[in-house]
Design an enzyme around this catalytic site. Sequence first.
Site, PDB file in Angstrom:
ATOM      1  N   GLU A 182       0.821  -1.221   0.000  1.00  0.00           N
ATOM      2  CA  GLU A 182       0.000   0.000   0.000  1.00  0.00           C
ATOM      3  C   GLU A 182       0.854   1.269   0.000  1.00  0.00           C
ATOM      4  O   GLU A 182       0.443   2.292  -0.528  1.00  0.00           O
ATOM      5  CB  GLU A 182      -0.949  -0.003   1.195  1.00  0.00           C
TER       6      GLU A 182
ATOM      7  N   PHE B 283     -11.612  -7.869  13.153  1.00  0.00           N
ATOM      8  CA  PHE B 283     -10.495  -8.275  12.298  1.00  0.00           C
ATOM      9  C   PHE B 283     -10.185  -7.163  11.290  1.00  0.00           C
ATOM     10  O   PHE B 283     -11.081  -6.635  10.633  1.00  0.00           O
ATOM     11  CB  PHE B 283     -10.843  -9.564  11.557  1.00  0.00           C
ATOM     12  N   GLN B 284      -8.931  -6.815  11.197  1.00  0.00           N
ATOM     13  CA  GLN B 284      -8.458  -5.746  10.314  1.00  0.00           C
ATOM     14  C   GLN B 284      -9.159  -4.412  10.589  1.00  0.00           C
ATOM     15  O   GLN B 284      -9.386  -3.628   9.687  1.00  0.00           O
ATOM     16  CB  GLN B 284      -8.581  -6.140   8.833  1.00  0.00           C
TER      17      GLN B 284
ATOM     18  N   LYS C 253     -17.772  -1.223   5.361  1.00  0.00           N
ATOM     19  CA  LYS C 253     -18.219  -2.164   4.334  1.00  0.00           C
ATOM     20  C   LYS C 253     -19.738  -2.159   4.156  1.00  0.00           C
ATOM     21  O   LYS C 253     -20.231  -2.298   3.045  1.00  0.00           O
ATOM     22  CB  LYS C 253     -17.728  -3.576   4.701  1.00  0.00           C
TER      23      LYS C 253
ATOM     24  N   MET D 246      24.360   9.051   2.485  1.00  0.00           N
ATOM     25  CA  MET D 246      24.231  10.311   3.217  1.00  0.00           C
ATOM     26  C   MET D 246      24.467  10.094   4.712  1.00  0.00           C
ATOM     27  O   MET D 246      25.082  10.933   5.375  1.00  0.00           O
ATOM     28  CB  MET D 246      22.850  10.920   2.975  1.00  0.00           C
TER      29      MET D 246
END
Lengths: 583, 186
Positions: free
Chosen positions: A52, A114-115, A164, A481
């Site tokens: 993502e 969940f999630q 959802k 760096m």
Amino acid sequence: MTRQMSGAKMIVQALIDQGVDTVFGYPGGAVLPIYDEIFQQNAIRHVLVRHEQGAVHAAEGYARSTGRPGVVLVTSGPGATNAVTGLTDALMDSIPIIVLTGQVPTFMIGSDAFQEADTVGITRPCTKHNWLVKETDALSGVIHEAFHVCTSGRPGPVLVDIPKDVQFATGTYQAPKPSVSHYQPRLKGDMEEITELVAAIEKAKKPIFYTGGGVINSGPAASQLLRELVKATGFPITSTLMGLGAYPASGDKWVGMLGMHGLYEANMAMHDCDLLINIGARFDDRITGRLDAFSPRSVKAHIDIDPSSINKVIKTDIPIVGDVGHVLEDILKVWKARGRKTNAEAVGKWWGQIKEWQKVNCLKFTQAGKVIKPQHALARLEALTRDHDRYICTEVGQHQMWAAQYLGFEDPNRWMTSGGLGTMGYGFPASIGVQMAHPDALVINVAGEASWLMNMQEMGTAVQYRLPVKQFILNNERLGMVRQWQELLHGERYSHSWSDALPDFVKLAEAFGAKGIICSDPADLDDAIMEMINHDGPVIFDCLVEKHENCFPMIPSGKAHNEMLLGEAETQGVIKADGAVMV
Amino acid sequence: MSALKIKKGATSHSAYNLRPTFSDVIERHTLAVLVENEPGVLARVIGLFSGRGYNIDSLTVAEVDHTGHLSRITIVTSGTPQVIEQIKAQLGRIVSVHDVHDLTVEGASVERELAMFKVVGTGDKRVEALRLADIFRANVVDSTLESFVFEITGAPDKIDAFADLMRPLGLAEVARTGVAALSRGE
């Protein structure tokens, strides 16, 4: 026009009505209804990323290179939390993106489902605005408002969290209409302040334009107006990292990038000027160096669409709140009406001084021996690609600064880099977003091997969508760096700044079904770069470079612009104390 | 690397020791912030203060316009003039914020706060508490043989003064609403 439809269909319809053609995303449980709708239409292309974070950076690349908002679709929980780095990156660099996240159904919110994650809570500090939509009837209105907010005023990322059950339920779709939002940032600058600035322009003996990403964000017209103003006044112009391309690098008034790794002449001119005209930049700490010694003798004008940027770090004498394009138009109008005056004689002398500084030739380097200098690799890349329809992305680190120094940008929207947040792993997915928007262009990601590995999974995306992105990796087997700062500031104790188990990048490319090129000999470099350009497909170019090269010039932190370090360009290998010169 | 003349020490290793030389006089300001009455708006405002390291001395919030979906947040904050200006600008750029008023600089204003004090005691102390409450025009809203709950309304310093007086007289608990403020006149 109103119609009844499911929330999921509404989302796709709203995107189509907003002119979206590409969505970067990754499916999951909480966005399945939306993915089902995407499956049943052809107006919007969906790009399946491999992480993502990659989706958000790809959307940033898309947005930055087109001027249109980038769109991301991810699932709840980990999908949303993985987007956080990209959101923060877009917030820091003022990039308009819209992230749509799935959420657990409204009746499960707060139950540690969940999630489930508190997505609007987590992303509140890293978005310009966000919404949790709990009713399907409100959904289309919120999405249209999200487009309005992310593109109005100072652009930035917005997020819409959609449970959802809201996606499944049926509701009324509202087509976009002129915004009724109370959020209407002011575009026109105050004419009194603009007139004051014009008066200062007429008198200035040592003026300089200091431009930033705000010019790019304002749109191509702003860059044109800037060019007109620079040409008309004959004043020198420098730019931040984010503003490169607004004024062409080949323009005769260009004095190069300023800041920590900016050009000597640009920083010296900033320090000595008597009129500093900041156009769409924000006096970032990488630009100013030590604040009490920053441009000590100048009158400071600041044009910014965000009032909170004014006087945030530097006291401004002439503050102008407004959109760069609108303000530049008014400046030109007023300046012309008042007789197009400048103090040409003094400005001529000022140019004489700047030309003296330019003679220092702070970017000089000598390519000698059998090891490729990173500066040389970029100089050759520039020479061999400058005539192409070219877009450059970068990761973060030394290679990023070298790219800014050695590549020339002639137009806005051609340079995608993570400036404010400094996100390693930005460039590769960004190049994917750019290539999606510009299928026929030459898109090159100048990378370091360490940054590149942070989002290397996106090779899968590049190959799947046949995106011929060129990954030009300056491989020094170091976190360059970090290593440089350890050398200069931490007694050469190189704590964890090298990689011991780097992959064979050629084999890695081949494992993904792409082409790999390795080059270690300066004599082979041009041919290898041409091979990369001419290959019709994604390429990983493993350019083995000098391992201990430092990035100069450099303003050490806490130092003033006129205390730059100029590297000992002739030095091979480690730069010792006696090789670095205090100016 | 001594030739680079970079001083060793905590600050020289960082790029963030770069505060400008603005005035360092700390001022107290009362801000009235009109916001969209929507979920999360208070979190946005509070998150701004914590995220950017500003002070909140007091904060009150309630809906003030039901049809217009507007709430009013009254914030008492303190900082240097530059920080106060930043706070106002940062509040102003929150999308759900409609208006920011600095009541401290925009002409005269009135500030009121309501507080309740529970004072526990018997004998002389109890009598003295009641007498002082009368002087301060505090109301008794609950009473037992050994305690009072006083309700007092006024400017914050008046409430502070009342609290100071109650402390030796058996002050057990305090609840304060925070400041509500309006500009004077039209």
